[in-house]
Write an enzyme that holds these catalytic residues in place. Structure first.
Site: not given
Length: 583
Positions: A109, A216, A273, A348-349
């Site tokens: 990440d 991210d 993202e 994960h979100d």
């Protein structure tokens, strides 16, 4: 879609990521090797043969950097260190080596819109207005209303349902944070700051051999530096959603080209993202091979289906035609250009996909897991599988109390509803139901390895994991599914193998949606450059449905079926089939 070899770009770029099948690991919840209740890097290393057995070829490891863990590692205090409960930099070196030994690539990440407020850079920036790093973050003076009350520089709301500005008593200014107050945004307009980010967050790990990054909040680095107010859409609220203002700012493509030049030297991939970017033409600019910015991006339309953009946990209605239109949009936006797309339905979100898009009832849960696997493995693009998705993990039970939810987003949301409604019982029950369906904790419960206590997450049964294990671990776990040919796990293995075997058709073929308005069945055709065709039919209901093969595929053979029973032209609840016609 163009082949990898014909892509625009320098000879150092191989576009390997276009054939990537990526498995995402959330380190806290994957596997605990040392019985402290927290997942760790050695737990991942011990599981690499399992991951490899799925057929995936790339691992994405969510943040493992040193962090105070206010936002589960997305608040990084040192890019070049590892969060001690997860392990050490030496453990990461071993993980990189062990992945490569197995032919697996590893991406990390990349969290560079903000740091932790405990990062040395921010500590220095906060010391005084004259600090050499003051301009590495976004500081602004207060505004004052007619009565002399101090106000933030604008009305922006953070992504975590709080004001986006925090007052610093020591230096008498506000700093911007699009997430938690403990996650101050860095100032990308400062050249020295940008170069330090590239060196510390990117090149440090690329030199160690990582193969790229999931980036991210990739379109938030360039803000309108005059910080205008956001339009009022939430009447009466102190702050307003401002995503359309702080995303896709004027310098975004310049910054990403700087990053692309670094990544190219290592033949490294990026997946960004990319929220608040609804127009396909704008997305193409980010992922065009010729532009050398990002390899691919995540679009969130499918996981946001039915969500209220103002009330983030409000449970709304969605229907299958809506889902089909979203899939078609992001399957077809690469036609006639050199862009690339992604396929995912969990991370994960998000809440777990079986609970959101199919059925987690005991009689349907296995079929639902296979149905969603079949859909994803027959769509074009780089495909992502989130840990536990391959065994059909579900949302947590609706009986869990509010105290079980540990995610900062859920905690803030429930606190806001409590305050706004004066702790009204009906409002709180509705809010908790929303968190139960949509909350991020659903994806963060420990992976269910066996029917041993706590799902075998730790070696010792008495070790309590950092977060409660989903109650259904005795029924849904890796060990129970390993030898069961009808399990979700073994269907994933089969589906991934078929995808790889027919990659030009399933991974790269053109997508054609059939019968968009059908509310029961999702049907589409895939067409390879060679002319080979596939037909996919998916039953998203709890009732038996009938269908006909398209006339040009009437002689096609079923090559993948989520169940071993049933007959051509008929699908049981949550059943799906893939047909392939001879060339």
């Amino acid at each position: 879609m163009p082949s990898n070899e014909s892509m625009v770009g320098s000879s150092s770029r191989t576009f390997w990521f276009r054939d990537a099948i990526i498995y995402q690991i959330w380190p806290a919840s994957f596997r605990d090797s040392n019985d402290d209740g927290m997942g760790d890097i050695q737990g991942i290393i011990s599981s690499l043969d399992y991951i490899k057995s799925l057929g995936v070829n790339t691992i994405w490891l969510s943040p493992m950097y040193d962090s105070p863990q206010v936002d589960m590692g997305y608040d990084i205090s040192d890019y070049e260190s590892v969060y001690p409960p997860y392990g050490t930099v030496a453990d990461m070196d071993e993980l990189i080596k062990q992945c490569h030994n197995r032919g697996l690539k590893l991406i990390l990440d990349l969290v560079i819109n903000h740091t932790s407020d405990q990062h040395a850079w921010f500590k220095e920036s906060r010391k005084s207005k004259d600090s050499p790093k003051r301009d590495w973050y976004i500081w602004r003076p207060a505004k004052y209303d007619a009565d002399g009350n101090r106000k933030p520089p604008n009305n922006w709301r953070s992504n975590f349902n709080q004001p986006a500005w925090t007052w610093d008593e020591q230096t008498q200014e506000y700093y911007l944070h699009l997430f938690c107050p403990e996650q101050p945004d860095v100032n990308w307009t400062n050249d020295d700051c940008r170069q330090a980010i590239y060196k510390s967050a990117m090149e440090f790990w690329l030199e160690k051999g990582v193969n790229g990054f999931r980036v991210d909040t990739v379109n938030m680095y360039s803000k309108p530096m005059d910080f205008p107010d956001a339009p009022i859409v939430d009447e009466g609220a102190e702050t307003q959603p401002a995503g359309m203002l702080y995303c896709n700012g004027p310098m975004m493509h310049t910054y990403l080209k700087e990053m692309g030049a670094i990544l190219e030297r290592y033949d490294a991939m990026t997946v960004g993202e990319l929220p608040n970017t609804p127009k396909t033409a704008d997305v193409v600019k980010y992922v065009s091979a010729a532009e050398n910015e990002l390899s691919q991006v995540f679009q969130f339309d499918i996981v946001d289906i039915g969500r209220n953009p103002v009330d983030i946990m409000e449970v709304g209605q969605w229907n299958l035609p809506d889902m089909k239109r979203i899939v078609e949009k992001w399957q077809r936006f690469t036609e006639g250009n050199d862009a690339w797309t992604t396929v995912f339905i969990e991370n994960h979100d998000q809440g777990r996909s079986i609970s959101r898009f199919a059925s987690d009832k005991p009689e349907h849960v296995t079929d639902s897991g296979k149905l969603l696997a079949l859909m994803n493995m027959t769509l074009s693009g780089s495909v992502y599988v989130y840990q536990g998705e391959e065994i059909g993990m579900t949302n947590v039970p609706s009986t869990w109390a509010a105290e079980e939810y540990l995610d900062i987003n859920s905690i803030n949301y429930l606190a806001a509803v409590k305050k706004r409604t004066n702790n009204d019982a009906m409002a709180m029950a509705k809010a908790l139901a929303g968190v139960n369906l949509l909350g991020r904790d659903n994806a963060r419960t420990p992976v269910q390895w066996s029917s041993a206590p706590n799902g075998g997450f730790s070696n010792t049964p008495t070790t309590k994991p950092w977060m409660r294990t989903n109650d259904n671990y005795t029924l849904i776990n890796v060990e129970a599914q390993q030898e069961d040919p009808a399990s979700v796990l073994n269907f994933y293995r089969k589906a991934i193998a078929v995808r790889k075997q027919r990659n030009s058709l399933l991974g790269h073929g053109q997508f054609r949606l059939l019968e968009e308005d059908d509310e029961h069945l999702f049907k589409f055709v895939k067409i390879a450059d060679s002319g080979e065709k596939a037909f996919v039919v998916l039953n998203f209901t709890d009732k038996e449905q009938t269908y006909e093969l398209p006339s040009e595929l009437s002689s096609a053979e079923a090559v993948l079926d989520t169940r071993d029973d049933g007959q051509k032209g008929s699908l049981k609840p949550y059943q799906g089939r893939l047909y392939v016609a001879a060339k």
